[in-house]
Design an enzyme around this catalytic site. Structure first.
Site, PDB file in Angstrom:
ATOM      1  N   ARG A  34       6.697   5.090  18.910  1.00  0.00           N
ATOM      2  CA  ARG A  34       5.955   5.745  17.823  1.00  0.00           C
ATOM      3  C   ARG A  34       6.608   5.420  16.485  1.00  0.00           C
ATOM      4  O   ARG A  34       7.815   5.684  16.310  1.00  0.00           O
ATOM      5  CB  ARG A  34       5.921   7.269  18.006  1.00  0.00           C
ATOM      6  CG  ARG A  34       5.241   7.765  19.271  1.00  0.00           C
ATOM      7  CD  ARG A  34       3.760   7.486  19.269  1.00  0.00           C
ATOM      8  NE  ARG A  34       3.111   8.020  20.452  1.00  0.00           N
ATOM      9  CZ  ARG A  34       2.025   7.444  21.010  1.00  0.00           C
ATOM     10  NH1 ARG A  34       1.499   6.344  20.516  1.00  0.00           N
ATOM     11  NH2 ARG A  34       1.470   7.991  22.070  1.00  0.00           N
ATOM     12  N   GLU A  35       5.816   4.859  15.578  1.00  0.00           N
ATOM     13  CA  GLU A  35       6.275   4.576  14.216  1.00  0.00           C
ATOM     14  C   GLU A  35       5.983   5.809  13.371  1.00  0.00           C
ATOM     15  O   GLU A  35       4.832   6.255  13.315  1.00  0.00           O
ATOM     16  CB  GLU A  35       5.508   3.372  13.666  1.00  0.00           C
ATOM     17  CG  GLU A  35       5.753   2.103  14.495  1.00  0.00           C
ATOM     18  CD  GLU A  35       4.608   1.099  14.414  1.00  0.00           C
ATOM     19  OE1 GLU A  35       3.614   1.358  13.705  1.00  0.00           O
ATOM     20  OE2 GLU A  35       4.706   0.058  15.083  1.00  0.00           O
ATOM     21  N   ARG A  61      -2.327   2.707  -8.769  1.00  0.00           N
ATOM     22  CA  ARG A  61      -1.677   2.921  -7.486  1.00  0.00           C
ATOM     23  C   ARG A  61      -1.392   1.574  -6.856  1.00  0.00           C
ATOM     24  O   ARG A  61      -2.312   0.875  -6.429  1.00  0.00           O
ATOM     25  CB  ARG A  61      -2.576   3.769  -6.585  1.00  0.00           C
ATOM     26  CG  ARG A  61      -2.702   5.211  -7.047  1.00  0.00           C
ATOM     27  CD  ARG A  61      -1.358   5.904  -7.096  1.00  0.00           C
ATOM     28  NE  ARG A  61      -1.473   7.360  -6.976  1.00  0.00           N
ATOM     29  CZ  ARG A  61      -0.427   8.160  -6.825  1.00  0.00           C
ATOM     30  NH1 ARG A  61       0.812   7.687  -6.830  1.00  0.00           N
ATOM     31  NH2 ARG A  61      -0.600   9.459  -6.704  1.00  0.00           N
ATOM     32  N   SER A 110      -2.053  11.826   7.152  1.00  0.00           N
ATOM     33  CA  SER A 110      -2.168  10.714   8.115  1.00  0.00           C
ATOM     34  C   SER A 110      -1.421  11.045   9.389  1.00  0.00           C
ATOM     35  O   SER A 110      -0.354  10.482   9.659  1.00  0.00           O
ATOM     36  CB  SER A 110      -1.567   9.436   7.512  1.00  0.00           C
ATOM     37  OG  SER A 110      -2.232   9.069   6.328  1.00  0.00           O
ATOM     38  N   PRO A 111      -1.960  11.977  10.191  1.00  0.00           N
ATOM     39  CA  PRO A 111      -1.171  12.482  11.326  1.00  0.00           C
ATOM     40  C   PRO A 111      -0.829  11.424  12.365  1.00  0.00           C
ATOM     41  O   PRO A 111       0.078  11.621  13.165  1.00  0.00           O
ATOM     42  CB  PRO A 111      -2.071  13.570  11.929  1.00  0.00           C
ATOM     43  CG  PRO A 111      -3.439  13.279  11.430  1.00  0.00           C
ATOM     44  CD  PRO A 111      -3.275  12.629  10.090  1.00  0.00           C
ATOM     45  N   GLY A 112      -1.504  10.280  12.342  1.00  0.00           N
ATOM     46  CA  GLY A 112      -1.222   9.219  13.296  1.00  0.00           C
ATOM     47  C   GLY A 112       0.107   8.526  13.064  1.00  0.00           C
ATOM     48  O   GLY A 112       0.684   7.966  13.993  1.00  0.00           O
ATOM     49  N   GLU A 116       3.560  13.471   6.114  1.00  0.00           N
ATOM     50  CA  GLU A 116       3.237  13.983   4.775  1.00  0.00           C
ATOM     51  C   GLU A 116       2.238  15.132   4.856  1.00  0.00           C
ATOM     52  O   GLU A 116       1.168  14.983   5.444  1.00  0.00           O
ATOM     53  CB  GLU A 116       2.625  12.884   3.891  1.00  0.00           C
ATOM     54  CG  GLU A 116       2.351  13.379   2.471  1.00  0.00           C
ATOM     55  CD  GLU A 116       1.448  12.475   1.640  1.00  0.00           C
ATOM     56  OE1 GLU A 116       1.566  12.501   0.412  1.00  0.00           O
ATOM     57  OE2 GLU A 116       0.600  11.749   2.208  1.00  0.00           O
ATOM     58  N   GLU A 136      10.169   7.998 -15.177  1.00  0.00           N
ATOM     59  CA  GLU A 136      10.275   6.768 -15.976  1.00  0.00           C
ATOM     60  C   GLU A 136       9.372   5.659 -15.456  1.00  0.00           C
ATOM     61  O   GLU A 136       9.050   4.735 -16.189  1.00  0.00           O
ATOM     62  CB  GLU A 136      11.733   6.296 -16.063  1.00  0.00           C
ATOM     63  CG  GLU A 136      12.317   5.975 -14.700  1.00  0.00           C
ATOM     64  CD  GLU A 136      13.778   5.561 -14.773  1.00  0.00           C
ATOM     65  OE1 GLU A 136      14.392   5.713 -15.835  1.00  0.00           O
ATOM     66  OE2 GLU A 136      14.279   5.083 -13.733  1.00  0.00           O
TER      67      GLU A 136
END
Lengths: 178, 178
Positions: A34-35, A61, A110-112, A116, A136
């Site tokens: 699992r990553e 972004r 992103s529960p996979g 977060e 900054e």
């Protein structure tokens, strides 16, 4: 259904995220990897100005390679409680303070692959504090739009992230109920 | 506002994600580093059964260390169009096929560090295909709940991810308008 970690390795420790690789035992006894991206958690602030407009921040972004409009948001500092983060980030990113604060909801983005979690607040009765203080490496423009204008930005995919899309549905429901 | 990449390094290539570190030039000419998680993109399917209930999948999420209920979802295969992914994932995870498909929206889950985009579909007029075929490391239970039951799961934080939270607001608006 639990997957037990047999061994874990921290592959990267960064400024925003860490990356871990876990060897786990699956419920059927087999093995898998699992990553997992570790993130300190964030808050998002659905901010309504005294004319009923939504405060958005315009920001490039790098992960997306484009500029989008988002509700003000930011990462939690270690040990910081969420409302403190929310007040700090609103002021730093927009220069506004708010008198009325309300918890809206929280969700994992992103529960996979990531832990977060974003905690959403609604902030009203705002005033300028002149304490704008961007990091900054932050370049942000602040705008105020009506709900209809925000929906047009969504349609053009200039609003294009989960927390802001959620915020617009949330405000839409409020508008329908009032 | 664009941040130009001067140099990039791929720190990790994984099964679900890759991790890149970019050295960028900021709009003011200064330098910064950006950590970027690359993800192939995913679909989520707001699936309504023929009794008006919402189909959810119950799954242990290692990154969160807990079991949550989510709308069916899955990663895109290389070159696969989103609707094909949606139909494939719905059938693989739940054993259902749907006759009616509608695009709902799309959003980036974590624009601060990841390029993951989720495309949301609404699927209705469903039937069992008996083609359930989970990945070898997937352990999933399928349930059908009313909108009120789903809201109770949300309140208990058993529904706790962005796409499913969004789906419930979306269905709430539909219910109010009908």
């Amino acid at each position: 259904m639990v997957e037990e970690t047999v061994q874990k390795e921290t592959l990267y420790r960064g400024k925003v995220i860490d990356l871990e690789l876990h060897d786990v035992t699956l419920p059927d006894g087999n093995d898998a990897k699992r990553e997992i991206v570790r993130h300190p958690g964030a808050v998002g602030i659905i901010t309504i100005d005294n004319d009923g407009r939504i405060i958005l921040v315009k920001q490039y972004r790098k992960a997306l390679g484009k500029v989008i409009y988002e509700i003000p948001a930011g990462k939690k500092e270690p040990g910081e409680d969420s409302l403190t983060t929310a007040k700090r980030e609103l002021e730093e990113e927009t220069g506004y303070q708010a008198e009325q604060w309300k918890e809206v909801t929280s969700f994992y983005t992103s529960p996979g692959f990531a832990d977060e979690i974003i905690e959403l607040y609604e902030a009203r009765d705002i005033q300028e504090s002149h304490q704008l203080s961007l990091d900054e490496d932050e370049f942000i423009e602040v705008i105020a739009v009506t709900l209809e204008e925000a929906k047009a930005l969504l349609h053009q995919q200039l609003i294009h992230d989960a927390k802001t899309a959620y915020a617009l549905l949330y405000l839409d429901i409020q508008a329908q109920q009032s």
